[in-house]
Design a protein around this motif. Structure first.
Motif, short mmCIF file in Angstrom:
data_model
loop_
_atom_site.label_atom_id
_atom_site.label_comp_id
_atom_site.label_asym_id
_atom_site.label_seq_id
_atom_site.Cartn_x
_atom_site.Cartn_y
_atom_site.Cartn_z
N ALA A 18 0.85 -1.19 0.00
CA ALA A 18 0.00 0.00 0.00
C ALA A 18 0.88 1.23 0.00
O ALA A 18 1.99 1.23 0.57
CB ALA A 18 -0.92 0.01 1.21
N ARG A 19 0.39 2.29 -0.63
CA ARG A 19 1.13 3.54 -0.70
C ARG A 19 1.22 4.18 0.68
O ARG A 19 0.26 4.23 1.42
CB ARG A 19 0.44 4.49 -1.67
N ARG A 20 2.41 4.64 1.03
CA ARG A 20 2.57 5.35 2.30
C ARG A 20 1.89 6.72 2.22
O ARG A 20 1.44 7.14 1.16
CB ARG A 20 4.05 5.52 2.64
N GLY A 21 1.86 7.40 3.37
CA GLY A 21 1.10 8.64 3.45
C GLY A 21 1.58 9.73 2.51
O GLY A 21 0.80 10.34 1.80
N GLY A 22 2.88 10.02 2.50
CA GLY A 22 3.38 11.16 1.75
C GLY A 22 3.89 10.78 0.38
O GLY A 22 4.17 9.63 0.08
N GLU A 23 4.00 11.77 -0.49
CA GLU A 23 4.54 11.54 -1.83
C GLU A 23 6.01 11.14 -1.71
O GLU A 23 6.77 11.70 -0.92
CB GLU A 23 4.42 12.82 -2.67
N GLY A 24 6.41 10.17 -2.51
CA GLY A 24 7.80 9.75 -2.52
C GLY A 24 8.17 8.83 -1.38
O GLY A 24 9.34 8.45 -1.27
N ASP A 25 7.22 8.46 -0.54
CA ASP A 25 7.52 7.58 0.58
C ASP A 25 7.61 6.12 0.16
O ASP A 25 8.09 5.29 0.92
CB ASP A 25 6.45 7.73 1.68
N GLY A 26 7.14 5.80 -1.05
CA GLY A 26 7.18 4.41 -1.49
C GLY A 26 6.04 3.60 -0.91
O GLY A 26 5.13 4.12 -0.26
N ASP A 27 6.08 2.29 -1.15
CA ASP A 27 5.03 1.39 -0.69
C ASP A 27 5.47 0.69 0.59
O ASP A 27 6.65 0.55 0.87
CB ASP A 27 4.73 0.34 -1.76
N ARG A 28 4.48 0.22 1.33
CA ARG A 28 4.75 -0.53 2.55
C ARG A 28 3.91 -1.80 2.52
O ARG A 28 2.82 -1.83 1.93
CB ARG A 28 4.38 0.28 3.80
N PRO A 29 4.40 -2.89 3.15
CA PRO A 29 3.59 -4.11 3.19
C PRO A 29 2.31 -3.89 3.97
O PRO A 29 2.28 -3.20 4.98
CB PRO A 29 4.51 -5.11 3.92
N VAL A 30 1.22 -4.47 3.48
CA VAL A 30 -0.07 -4.39 4.17
C VAL A 30 -0.02 -5.33 5.39
O VAL A 30 0.41 -6.47 5.26
CB VAL A 30 -1.21 -4.81 3.22
N PRO A 31 -0.43 -4.88 6.57
CA PRO A 31 -0.41 -5.75 7.75
C PRO A 31 -1.30 -6.97 7.55
O PRO A 31 -2.37 -6.89 6.94
CB PRO A 31 -0.96 -4.85 8.87
N LEU A 32 -0.85 -8.11 8.08
CA LEU A 32 -1.61 -9.36 7.95
C LEU A 32 -2.48 -9.57 9.17
O LEU A 32 -2.04 -9.35 10.30
CB LEU A 32 -0.65 -10.54 7.80
N PRO A 33 -3.74 -10.00 8.98
CA PRO A 33 -4.60 -10.28 10.13
C PRO A 33 -3.95 -11.31 11.07
O PRO A 33 -3.36 -12.29 10.63
CB PRO A 33 -5.87 -10.85 9.48
N ALA A 34 -4.08 -11.07 12.37
CA ALA A 34 -3.50 -11.95 13.39
C ALA A 34 -4.38 -11.91 14.63
O ALA A 34 -5.24 -11.04 14.77
CB ALA A 34 -2.08 -11.50 13.73
N LEU A 35 -4.16 -12.85 15.53
CA LEU A 35 -4.86 -12.82 16.81
C LEU A 35 -4.36 -11.63 17.61
O LEU A 35 -3.15 -11.41 17.72
CB LEU A 35 -4.63 -14.12 17.58
N ALA A 36 -5.29 -10.88 18.17
CA ALA A 36 -4.94 -9.63 18.83
C ALA A 36 -4.66 -9.85 20.30
O ALA A 36 -5.38 -10.57 20.99
CB ALA A 36 -6.07 -8.62 18.67
#
Length: 216
Positions: free
Chosen positions: A140-158
């Motif tokens: 997923a795209r990070r918040g700011g321009e030029g920040d690149g992409d970040r892995p989407v968090p995976l569902p887990a037991l909370a």
């Protein structure tokens, strides 16, 4: 190796370099197929597990849960695969019991350590007929321009064992704070799978009726 197989091999290499996802051994070759050919696969149970459901059930859940609550999702023909934190596949039977779905026939399959899934086409890339593709990509795209992409968090037991929303002593290895809640996701998937089983779409209902007549 065909062009489609080469594209899949290139995609597998990209997932390994970008996300650290290892490949799994090629399945046994089909008759007449050269050894080591075919679509490569990604190993489950290492960096992620998979919950696989009918596509109709998956569509229902994705329509109710925002993107971050479901994690990355792959569509492959009539099936949908939702990526969850490694260790979640082992938790699924106990979690379904805790949610009072134990003993109910659900078309909900968990793939963990020792399993694999076909490599999806790269996010945004062209794909061939029947090729698995991303409904919700793993980046997923990070918040700011030029920040690149970040892995989407995976569902887990909370939370730690014993806290509300945690069904047992074990805990799937999540992605840290803020990971989507596996309990909420599994509850939604179980409900949707049960509804699809009771009220299948017209095409599937007709196929089931034909099968019943064939064996009567």
């Amino acid at each position: 190796m065909s062009a489609t197989e080469q594209d899949a091999a290139d995609a597998a290499a990209w997932y390994g370099a970008r996300l650290g996802w290892p490949t799994a051994p090629y399945p046994a070759s089909a008759p007449g197929q050269e050894p080591g050919t075919g679509r490569p696969r990604l190993a489950t149970g290492v960096r992620f597990d998979v919950l696989e459901v009918p596509a109709e059930a998956g569509d229902e859940v994705l329509g109710r849960l925002p993107g971050p609550a479901a994690g990355p999702v792959v569509r492959h023909g009539a099936r949908m695969r939702l990526l969850v934190a490694p260790g979640c596949a082992e938790e699924l039977p106990g979690l379904l019991d805790w949610l009072e779905w134990g003993g109910v026939a659900l078309d909900l399959v968990a793939l963990g350590r020792g399993g694999s899934m076909p490599v999806p086409a790269l996010p945004g890339a062209a794909r061939g007929p029947g090729e698995p593709f991303w409904v919700r990509p793993p980046l997923a795209r990070r918040g700011g321009e030029g920040d690149g992409d970040r892995p989407v968090p995976l569902p887990a037991l909370a939370g730690p064992p014993g806290c509300p929303g945690h069904p047992g002593p074990a805990r799937a290895c999540g992605t840290g704070g803020g990971a989507p809640d596996l309990v909420r996701l599994v509850a939604a998937l179980a409900t949707a799978c049960h509804r699809v089983r009771l009220f299948p779409p017209p095409g599937r209902r007709a196929a089931r009726n034909r099968q019943a007549w064939a064996f009567s």
